[in-house]
Enzyme design. Structure first.
Site, PDB file in Angstrom:
ATOM      1  N   ASP A  61       1.255  -7.485  -1.612  1.00 18.15           N
ATOM      2  CA  ASP A  61       1.320  -6.298  -2.464  1.00 18.15           C
ATOM      3  C   ASP A  61       2.769  -5.932  -2.773  1.00 18.15           C
ATOM      4  O   ASP A  61       3.494  -5.439  -1.904  1.00 18.15           O
ATOM      5  CB  ASP A  61       0.621  -5.152  -1.705  1.00 18.15           C
ATOM      6  CG  ASP A  61       0.753  -3.822  -2.417  1.00 18.15           C
ATOM      7  OD1 ASP A  61       0.479  -2.783  -1.788  1.00 18.15           O
ATOM      8  OD2 ASP A  61       1.135  -3.824  -3.603  1.00 18.15           O
ATOM      9  N   ASP A  64       3.424  -4.001  -9.817  1.00 18.41           N
ATOM     10  CA  ASP A  64       2.663  -3.829  -8.576  1.00 18.41           C
ATOM     11  C   ASP A  64       1.462  -4.762  -8.518  1.00 18.41           C
ATOM     12  O   ASP A  64       0.408  -4.476  -9.086  1.00 18.41           O
ATOM     13  CB  ASP A  64       2.204  -2.374  -8.457  1.00 18.41           C
ATOM     14  CG  ASP A  64       1.465  -2.124  -7.158  1.00 18.41           C
ATOM     15  OD1 ASP A  64       0.914  -1.027  -6.985  1.00 18.41           O
ATOM     16  OD2 ASP A  64       1.441  -3.043  -6.310  1.00 18.41           O
TER      17      ASP A  64
HETATM   18  O1  LIG Z   1      -0.751   2.714  -3.570  1.00 14.50           O
HETATM   19  C1  LIG Z   1       0.433   2.724  -3.748  1.00 14.50           C
HETATM   20  C2  LIG Z   1       1.381   2.922  -2.666  1.00 14.50           C
HETATM   21  C3  LIG Z   1       2.091   1.910  -2.080  1.00 14.50           C
HETATM   22  C4  LIG Z   1       2.937   2.203  -1.028  1.00 14.50           C
HETATM   23  C5  LIG Z   1       3.045   3.505  -0.602  1.00 14.50           C
HETATM   24  C6  LIG Z   1       3.902   3.833   0.510  1.00 14.50           C
HETATM   25  C7  LIG Z   1       3.955   5.021   1.176  1.00 14.50           C
HETATM   26  C8  LIG Z   1       4.908   4.842   2.152  1.00 14.50           C
HETATM   27  C9  LIG Z   1       5.394   3.558   2.017  1.00 14.50           C
HETATM   28  O2  LIG Z   1       4.773   2.941   0.998  1.00 14.50           O
HETATM   29  N1  LIG Z   1       2.345   4.502  -1.175  1.00 14.50           N
HETATM   30  C10 LIG Z   1       1.554   4.232  -2.197  1.00 14.50           C
HETATM   31  O3  LIG Z   1       0.835   5.187  -2.826  1.00 14.50           O
HETATM   32  N2  LIG Z   1       0.919   2.580  -4.989  1.00 14.50           N
HETATM   33  C11 LIG Z   1       0.058   2.242  -6.087  1.00 14.50           C
HETATM   34  C12 LIG Z   1      -0.523   3.510  -6.683  1.00 14.50           C
HETATM   35  C13 LIG Z   1      -1.539   3.369  -7.535  1.00 14.50           C
HETATM   36  C14 LIG Z   1      -2.098   4.491  -8.095  1.00 14.50           C
HETATM   37  C15 LIG Z   1      -1.628   5.716  -7.786  1.00 14.50           C
HETATM   38  C16 LIG Z   1      -0.578   5.789  -6.907  1.00 14.50           C
HETATM   39  N3  LIG Z   1      -0.032   4.685  -6.352  1.00 14.50           N
HETATM   40  C17 LIG Z   1       2.353   2.751  -5.165  1.00 14.50           C
HETATM   41  C18 LIG Z   1       3.001   1.587  -5.719  1.00 14.50           C
HETATM   42  C19 LIG Z   1       2.939   2.957  -6.440  1.00 14.50           C
END
Ligand SMILES: O=C(c1ccc(-c2ccco2)nc1O)N(Cc1ccccn1)C1CC1
Length: 427
Positions: free
Chosen positions: A111, A315
């Site tokens: 990821d 992503d």
């Molecule tokens: O899911 C995550 C995501 C990846 C990592 C972390 C994180 C928190 C602490 C370290 O890493 N927190 C996320 O939330 N998306 C994708 C996404 C999709 C839809 C809405 C929000 N987001 C991150 C890459 C933007």
């Protein structure tokens, strides 16, 4: 970080990864590639149970990872590429990774939107495990607990996981990195439990957002970078057919034209870029319409998307393309049956709708996402309404160029440790 109640449906993507032996001052490890294996589809985390119910798919996953590994064709150490066969709707792919001594093989979802390598483990409550392979550090002679270390991550779709930390030998392909932080899950949220073939995640974003405390740990790619011929990994995702991930080298046979590079702002820990422009529909139709409706040069066209930049992250862990509301409105205004449905959790349309292409540019390179890529999946078993591959990025603060956007391009993730870049080429 993100509203768990967001009505976005999106699924996990996948990635492939490489590795190297302990870094040696005498030789570069070269480059590697790894097979991804498809995963019986489960939309990673439908923010609403209803949406998840609609999007449920099943498909048998090859029974034995060992068979997949047996077929594994590691090429010689300085080149290599691995085919990834997507599950229906390109939901996600998984890559067999071996952990510990003797090897324990788990299927991990790589990821580029996160930076923790975490796994289902012997410490995960049985009530939260539903078929996943589990890493058991006590069965590995090379595991070492990182005393006092914990991790806790929450994802944008409301999913989460947390636990303890070990270091162990991590082997993907025919090379090994000793001392990789392996984060064992003591808790996973329900959408991970229901994703029965996904044994954990391997983060390929920047180590600055690794969640291990009190001492932050490095991503697998950060650990192996210096041992690769070149500090790159490339993604050649495809629509409903095998894609390819390479590490440490750029395979010129996988793309056409020029690779256009753009600087990455990694200050938030993501591969954050600005696409120079986008357009909806095939550019020729836009041009012809513009030809007939020439506007005096003094009045810029109200939505001249042909020069509107889009800022977001690359992503691989998000399947859909999450874009600004204005872009979604512009796109779906071209689809007569489209509607932004509260019940389905986003834009839906008649499954037999003809969808316009979506084009974005990076420098001199133009990437066109064919309309059919943007028909993500039927909303339910009637197959009448389909869910859009482009959805709103509302409340996130930036767009997310997930697999729907990435699989139309050959993408180079380059990180020399100081000035990361993303490269895009047609293919
Ligand atoms: O899911 C995550 C995501 C990846 C990592 C972390 C994180 C928190 C602490 C370290 O890493 N927190 C996320 O939330 N998306 C994708 C996404 C999709 C839809 C809405 C929000 N987001 C991150 C890459 C933007």
């Amino acid at each position: 970080m993100f509203p768990p109640s967001s009505s976005i449906i999106f699924a996990a993507g996948l990635t492939g990864l490489a590795v190297a032996a302990p870094s040696s001052p005498f030789h570069k490890m070269g480059s590697f590639s790894i097979p991804q294996v498809r995963n019986a589809g489960y939309v990673r985390h439908g923010p609403t149970a209803l949406a998840r119910a609609y999007m449920k798919f099943g498909a048998a996953m090859p029974d034995s990872l060992f068979q997949i590994l047996a077929d594994f064709k590691i090429s010689k150490r300085d080149t290599g590429s691995a085919a990834a066969t997507p599950e229906q709707y390109d939901i996600q792919y998984l890559t067999p990774v071996s952990l510990g001594t003797p090897p324990q093989i788990l299927n991990l979802d790589f990821d580029s939107g996160s930076s923790d390598l975490w796994v289902f483990s012997s410490e995960t409550p049985a009530s939260q495990v539903k078929g996943q392979a589990q890493y058991n550090p006590s069965k590995s002679s090379t595991s070492k607990e990182v005393s006092g270390a914990t991790w806790d991550i929450s994802y944008g779709d409301g999913s989460s996981s947390s636990g303890n930390v070990y270091t162990d030998v991590v082997n993907v392909g025919n090379a090994t990195f000793a001392g990789q932080a392996v984060e064992t899950a003591q808790q996973v949220s329900s959408s991970f439990t229901s994703d029965t073939n996904n044994d954990g995640l391997l983060g390929l974003a920047f180590s600055t957002i690794n969640t291990v405390q009190p001492e932050q740990q490095k991503t697998f790619f950060d650990n192996i970078r210096d041992d690769l011929d070149s500090p790159v990994w490339t993604a050649d995702l495809k629509h409903n057919e095998p894609g390819t991930y390479n590490f440490g080298f750029i395979d010129d046979s996988l793309y056409t034209g020029k690779i256009a590079y753009t600087d990455v702002d990694s200050s938030d820990g993501f591969w954050m870029i600005t696409l120079d422009s986008y357009s909806v529909g095939s550019s020729t139709s836009n041009l012809s319409s513009r030809a007939f409706h020439h506007r005096p040069s003094t009045f810029p066209s109200p939505s001249d998307s042909a020069s509107t930049p889009l800022t977001g992250i690359a992503d691989t862990g998000t399947t859909l393309a999450l874009l600004p509301d204005s872009v979604c409105t512009e796109y779906y205004s071209q689809v007569s049956s489209a509607a932004n449905s509260q019940t389905a959790g986003g834009y839906v349309f008649d499954c037999d709708a003809t969808l316009p292409d979506f084009t974005y540019t990076v420098g001199s390179t133009t990437i066109t996402i064919p309309g059919e890529y943007i028909n993500y999946a039927p909303v339910d078993t009637t197959g009448e309404q389909c869910f859009g591959g482009i959805q709103s990025d509302a409340d996130i603060g930036f767009s997310i160029f997930g697999d729907i956007a990435l699989k139309a391009a050959f993408v180079v993730f380059e990180d020399d440790g100081s000035s990361p870049r993303l490269g895009f080429a047609q293919k």
